[in-house]
Design a protein around this motif. Structure first.
Motif, PDB file in Angstrom:
ATOM      1  N   ARG A   1      -3.670  -3.843  -4.716  1.00 34.12           N
ATOM      2  CA  ARG A   1      -2.377  -3.133  -4.532  1.00 34.12           C
ATOM      3  C   ARG A   1      -1.212  -3.281  -5.643  1.00 34.12           C
ATOM      4  NH1 ARG A   1      -4.525  -4.308   0.744  1.00 34.12           N
ATOM      5  NH2 ARG A   1      -4.380  -2.566   2.245  1.00 34.12           N
TER       6      ARG A   1
ATOM      7  N   ASP B   1       0.604  -1.155   0.010  1.00 30.00           N
ATOM      8  CA  ASP B   1      -0.049  -0.034  -0.069  1.00 30.00           C
ATOM      9  C   ASP B   1       0.813   1.447  -0.052  1.00 30.00           C
ATOM     10  OD1 ASP B   1       0.827   0.614   2.623  1.00 30.00           O
ATOM     11  OD2 ASP B   1      -1.108  -0.226   3.492  1.00 30.00           O
ATOM     12  N   ASP B   2       0.149   2.452   0.215  1.00 30.35           N
ATOM     13  CA  ASP B   2       0.859   3.694   0.231  1.00 30.35           C
ATOM     14  C   ASP B   2       2.100   3.883   1.156  1.00 30.35           C
ATOM     15  OD1 ASP B   2      -0.512   4.502  -2.166  1.00 30.35           O
ATOM     16  OD2 ASP B   2      -1.951   5.620  -0.922  1.00 30.35           O
ATOM     17  N   ASN B   3       1.856   3.141   2.212  1.00 31.42           N
ATOM     18  CA  ASN B   3       3.195   3.220   3.476  1.00 31.42           C
ATOM     19  C   ASN B   3       4.311   2.614   2.957  1.00 31.42           C
ATOM     20  OD1 ASN B   3       1.092   4.350   5.028  1.00 31.42           O
ATOM     21  ND2 ASN B   3       0.481   2.390   5.759  1.00 31.42           N
ATOM     22  N   LYS B   4       4.473   1.628   2.072  1.00 32.70           N
ATOM     23  CA  LYS B   4       5.562   0.879   1.921  1.00 32.70           C
ATOM     24  C   LYS B   4       6.597   0.342   2.785  1.00 32.70           C
ATOM     25  CE  LYS B   4       5.389   3.056  -2.982  1.00 32.70           C
ATOM     26  NZ  LYS B   4       6.150   3.582  -3.928  1.00 32.70           N
TER      27      LYS B   4
END
Length: 144
Positions: A106, A68-71
């Motif tokens: 994702r 996801d965007d957090n990586k």
């Protein structure tokens, strides 16, 4: 640089890490060690981490925070290892039957049908990877 592993060949605890129930000592897993080693801004090269094996809901769900965007890879011991710009992750799978919609959404999916990819591109890639650039004998074949 590429680093390849088969996630189905190991237990989930061996992949990410586990705490020994007797000593309480944390043992870092294979994927977690790979992730920590190559996600370093000090590396002057790009690394592709390739999961080459079937998708399993157990191990793939633990990668949702990476995808996801957090990586960020979050481990059971509380360690959080962020993904750097010089690392990419790829899943080379035969089917997505066991992947959840959350995981599929994702990832960027590229489908190559076995009828579209026949033996000639595979042979050409293999020859070009191994052939000496000064030796043209391999390049005279009918494979273009």
């Amino acid at each position: 640089k590429d680093v390849r592993f088969n996630p189905k060949s190991i237990r989930s605890q061996e992949m990410y890490g586990e705490t020994d129930p007797m000593s309480g000592e944390w043992t870092t897993g294979i994927f977690a060690a790979i992730w920590a080693k190559y996600n370093s801004r000090n590396n002057a090269f790009n690394t592709w981490i390739i999961a080459d094996g079937p998708v399993d809901a157990i191990w793939i769900e633990d990668l949702n925070t990476v995808l996801d965007d957090n990586k960020i890879l979050t481990l059971a011991n509380g360690d959080r290892i962020p993904m750097t710009d010089n690392v990419k992750i790829m899943f080379e799978v035969e089917t997505l039957v066991n992947a959840s919609p959350a995981t599929v959404s994702r990832a960027g999916i590229i489908y190559v049908s076995d009828t579209d990819l026949d033996w000639e591109p595979v042979l050409k890639a293999w020859v070009l990877k191994r052939a000496d650039p000064g030796y043209q004998a391999f390049n005279t074949s009918p494979v273009q």
